[in-house]
Motif scaffolding. Sequence first.
Motif, PDB file in Angstrom:
ATOM      1  N   ASN A 313       0.823  -1.207   0.000  1.00 20.49           N
ATOM      2  CA  ASN A 313       0.000   0.000   0.000  1.00 20.49           C
ATOM      3  C   ASN A 313       0.864   1.266   0.000  1.00 20.49           C
ATOM      4  O   ASN A 313       0.517   2.261  -0.624  1.00 20.49           O
ATOM      5  CB  ASN A 313      -0.923   0.000   1.209  1.00 20.49           C
ATOM      6  N   GLY A 314       1.992   1.217   0.713  1.00 23.68           N
ATOM      7  CA  GLY A 314       2.895   2.363   0.704  1.00 23.68           C
ATOM      8  C   GLY A 314       3.470   2.634  -0.673  1.00 23.68           C
ATOM      9  O   GLY A 314       3.716   3.790  -1.043  1.00 23.68           O
ATOM     10  N   LEU A 315       3.692   1.577  -1.452  1.00 23.75           N
ATOM     11  CA  LEU A 315       4.178   1.735  -2.819  1.00 23.75           C
ATOM     12  C   LEU A 315       3.066   2.187  -3.764  1.00 23.75           C
ATOM     13  O   LEU A 315       3.309   2.952  -4.703  1.00 23.75           O
ATOM     14  CB  LEU A 315       4.758   0.406  -3.321  1.00 23.75           C
ATOM     15  N   THR A 316       1.854   1.712  -3.521  1.00 27.11           N
ATOM     16  CA  THR A 316       0.749   1.942  -4.451  1.00 27.11           C
ATOM     17  C   THR A 316       0.078   3.290  -4.271  1.00 27.11           C
ATOM     18  O   THR A 316      -0.149   4.030  -5.240  1.00 27.11           O
ATOM     19  CB  THR A 316      -0.308   0.837  -4.294  1.00 27.11           C
ATOM     20  N   MET A 317      -0.279   3.632  -3.027  1.00 25.98           N
ATOM     21  CA  MET A 317      -1.177   4.747  -2.786  1.00 25.98           C
ATOM     22  C   MET A 317      -0.644   6.103  -3.262  1.00 25.98           C
ATOM     23  O   MET A 317      -1.398   6.864  -3.892  1.00 25.98           O
ATOM     24  CB  MET A 317      -1.536   4.795  -1.292  1.00 25.98           C
ATOM     25  N   PRO A 318       0.616   6.466  -3.008  1.00 32.72           N
ATOM     26  CA  PRO A 318       1.076   7.770  -3.501  1.00 32.72           C
ATOM     27  C   PRO A 318       0.986   7.896  -5.021  1.00 32.72           C
ATOM     28  O   PRO A 318       0.570   8.937  -5.541  1.00 32.72           O
ATOM     29  CB  PRO A 318       2.533   7.831  -3.019  1.00 32.72           C
ATOM     30  N   SER A 319       1.376   6.839  -5.740  1.00 34.72           N
ATOM     31  CA  SER A 319       1.331   6.904  -7.209  1.00 34.72           C
ATOM     32  C   SER A 319      -0.103   6.922  -7.709  1.00 34.72           C
ATOM     33  O   SER A 319      -0.436   7.657  -8.653  1.00 34.72           O
ATOM     34  CB  SER A 319       2.087   5.709  -7.806  1.00 34.72           C
ATOM     35  N   ALA A 320      -0.991   6.107  -7.101  1.00 38.63           N
ATOM     36  CA  ALA A 320      -2.393   6.104  -7.507  1.00 38.63           C
ATOM     37  C   ALA A 320      -3.031   7.462  -7.224  1.00 38.63           C
ATOM     38  O   ALA A 320      -3.819   7.975  -8.030  1.00 38.63           O
ATOM     39  CB  ALA A 320      -3.143   4.991  -6.786  1.00 38.63           C
ATOM     40  N   ASN A 321      -2.689   8.046  -6.082  1.00 43.22           N
ATOM     41  CA  ASN A 321      -3.205   9.359  -5.735  1.00 43.22           C
ATOM     42  C   ASN A 321      -2.739  10.410  -6.738  1.00 43.22           C
ATOM     43  O   ASN A 321      -3.536  11.226  -7.221  1.00 43.22           O
ATOM     44  CB  ASN A 321      -2.725   9.729  -4.329  1.00 43.22           C
ATOM     45  N   ALA A 322      -1.445  10.381  -7.057  1.00 43.44           N
ATOM     46  CA  ALA A 322      -0.902  11.342  -8.022  1.00 43.44           C
ATOM     47  C   ALA A 322      -1.541  11.162  -9.392  1.00 43.44           C
ATOM     48  O   ALA A 322      -1.847  12.140 -10.080  1.00 43.44           O
ATOM     49  CB  ALA A 322       0.611  11.174  -8.118  1.00 43.44           C
ATOM     50  N   GLY A 323      -1.745   9.908  -9.793  1.00 44.45           N
ATOM     51  CA  GLY A 323      -2.379   9.648 -11.077  1.00 44.45           C
ATOM     52  C   GLY A 323      -3.802  10.164 -11.128  1.00 44.45           C
ATOM     53  O   GLY A 323      -4.242  10.758 -12.123  1.00 44.45           O
ATOM     54  N   MET A 324      -4.541   9.956 -10.047  1.00 44.80           N
ATOM     55  CA  MET A 324      -5.928  10.404  -9.994  1.00 44.80           C
ATOM     56  C   MET A 324      -6.020  11.924 -10.057  1.00 44.80           C
ATOM     57  O   MET A 324      -6.904  12.481 -10.711  1.00 44.80           O
ATOM     58  CB  MET A 324      -6.572   9.895  -8.707  1.00 44.80           C
ATOM     59  N   LEU A 325      -5.084  12.614  -9.400  1.00 47.99           N
ATOM     60  CA  LEU A 325      -5.076  14.072  -9.423  1.00 47.99           C
ATOM     61  C   LEU A 325      -4.700  14.617 -10.792  1.00 47.99           C
ATOM     62  O   LEU A 325      -5.012  15.767 -11.114  1.00 47.99           O
ATOM     63  CB  LEU A 325      -4.094  14.604  -8.382  1.00 47.99           C
ATOM     64  N   SER A 326      -4.006  13.812 -11.593  1.00 53.83           N
ATOM     65  CA  SER A 326      -3.497  14.274 -12.876  1.00 53.83           C
ATOM     66  C   SER A 326      -4.446  13.993 -14.041  1.00 53.83           C
ATOM     67  O   SER A 326      -4.200  14.457 -15.149  1.00 53.83           O
ATOM     68  CB  SER A 326      -2.142  13.610 -13.169  1.00 53.83           C
ATOM     69  N   VAL A 327      -5.508  13.248 -13.786  1.00 52.71           N
ATOM     70  CA  VAL A 327      -6.451  12.951 -14.868  1.00 52.71           C
ATOM     71  C   VAL A 327      -7.071  14.232 -15.401  1.00 52.71           C
ATOM     72  O   VAL A 327      -7.172  14.449 -16.600  1.00 52.71           O
ATOM     73  CB  VAL A 327      -7.548  11.979 -14.362  1.00 52.71           C
ATOM     74  N   ARG A 328      -7.509  15.099 -14.485  1.00 52.96           N
ATOM     75  CA  ARG A 328      -7.982  16.436 -14.834  1.00 52.96           C
ATOM     76  C   ARG A 328      -7.391  17.417 -13.839  1.00 52.96           C
ATOM     77  O   ARG A 328      -7.960  17.652 -12.780  1.00 52.96           O
ATOM     78  CB  ARG A 328      -9.516  16.494 -14.776  1.00 52.96           C
ATOM     79  N   PRO A 329      -6.197  17.979 -14.128  1.00 52.16           N
ATOM     80  CA  PRO A 329      -5.549  18.882 -13.169  1.00 52.16           C
ATOM     81  C   PRO A 329      -6.428  20.051 -12.745  1.00 52.16           C
ATOM     82  O   PRO A 329      -6.298  20.540 -11.624  1.00 52.16           O
ATOM     83  CB  PRO A 329      -4.315  19.365 -13.931  1.00 52.16           C
ATOM     84  N   ASP A 330      -7.351  20.499 -13.611  1.00 52.64           N
ATOM     85  CA  ASP A 330      -8.227  21.606 -13.256  1.00 52.64           C
ATOM     86  C   ASP A 330      -9.274  21.198 -12.225  1.00 52.64           C
ATOM     87  O   ASP A 330      -9.932  22.052 -11.625  1.00 52.64           O
ATOM     88  CB  ASP A 330      -8.917  22.165 -14.508  1.00 52.64           C
TER      89      ASP A 330
END
Length: 410
Positions: A313-330
């Motif tokens: 989870n420590g490996l997954t969550m930061p990257s998944a979070n960053a990816g989700m925020l980057s889908v629509r930066p606005d």
Amino acid sequence: MMRPAPRFSTITLLCALSVVPLNVFVPSLANIAQDFHTSYAVVSLSLAGYAIVAVAVEMIMGPLSDRFGRRPIILANLALFTAGSIGCALASDIWTFLVARMLQATITSCYPVAMAVIRDTVGRERTASRIGYTAMIWAIAPMLAPAFGGSVDQALGWRTIFWCLALAGAAMFTLCWFDLGETNKARAGSIAQQFRAYPALFRMPRFWAYGLCMSFSVGAFYAFLAGAPLAATSAFDLEPGVLGFFMGVTTLGYIFGSFLSGRYAGRVPLTNMMIVGRIVACACPIFGLTLFLIGFGSALTLFGPFILIGVGNGLTMPSANAGMLSVRPDLAGSAAGLAGAMTVGGGAVLSSITGAVLTQNNATYGLFTIVLLSTATGLLAASLAAVAEKRDLARAPATSAPAASQVEGG
């Protein structure tokens, strides 16, 4: 007056404060019930109600930060949290205490909004690295909070805990007032305009792939929290103190995994980091089931494999979070709020299923089976995110690549 982008230390402290109030006063529940002449069950509403309000607030404050900016939303939530903490400290009856406690829950939205601040100020890959380091503090804070709260209660009484929280809230408000400049430079023109943009977000497969990966990752941990005590007591008759020690295993794993994310996420593609994390997490139930099937059943072989859930989870969550925020930066604030709600919701569903399915006879094998299904589904979602990512990059105009690279390096 123009203010600079916040220091990373400010964001880290803000994230730590957002999680500490959840459990810092847990050792004092019995004393609070005694002082208010009420039952322990009623006082426990200060935990369940807090969680419910937290989900609602995260879903509301994220979109509001897209519309009005990160700075005013964070400052408003810190002010409300400070007022709620003072209310808890001064409460003369249980119902006043519970109302003030619900007001305290506004602090939880500072975490997803802080994630949006990170996304506003650094590139996409560096977002995962920064979130990895903040996740370490986010995990350490609730580990230390109950010990702090118990010591304060024993020395000065439980109300002092909430005076300390009020002081922390006021100090954090002051720090953010001077250090937290506005980072959202592309605010929506109106709330209606923002909601009209939601369908575009919801129609993107990457958004759901990232979100489902996060939900099932956290869900595996919640399944462990719901099922491990039953499995341990029914199979090995562990005492509460020993059980509590073993239950901390996954948190230590999460801290280590988050450290690895902070160190390597900027060098490894987000979806690759997610897949690696899910593979590590899948190894937990496979390893655990194998040990029990060949006859090596013990408390160590029950709890030991679950450190892999924490690392994964420590490996997954930061990257998944960053990816989700980057889908629509606005819509980063909205995505952050939805991410928080989805992870809490996924955890609640998996913990409920675990509680309903497990019995004393099937607790050990049933727990590992549920965790295997959850981690495998998370791995599938991470793989789908990788496929969707490649497809979207292939569709992007070739001429936009240099500009995108420049932004990512920022």
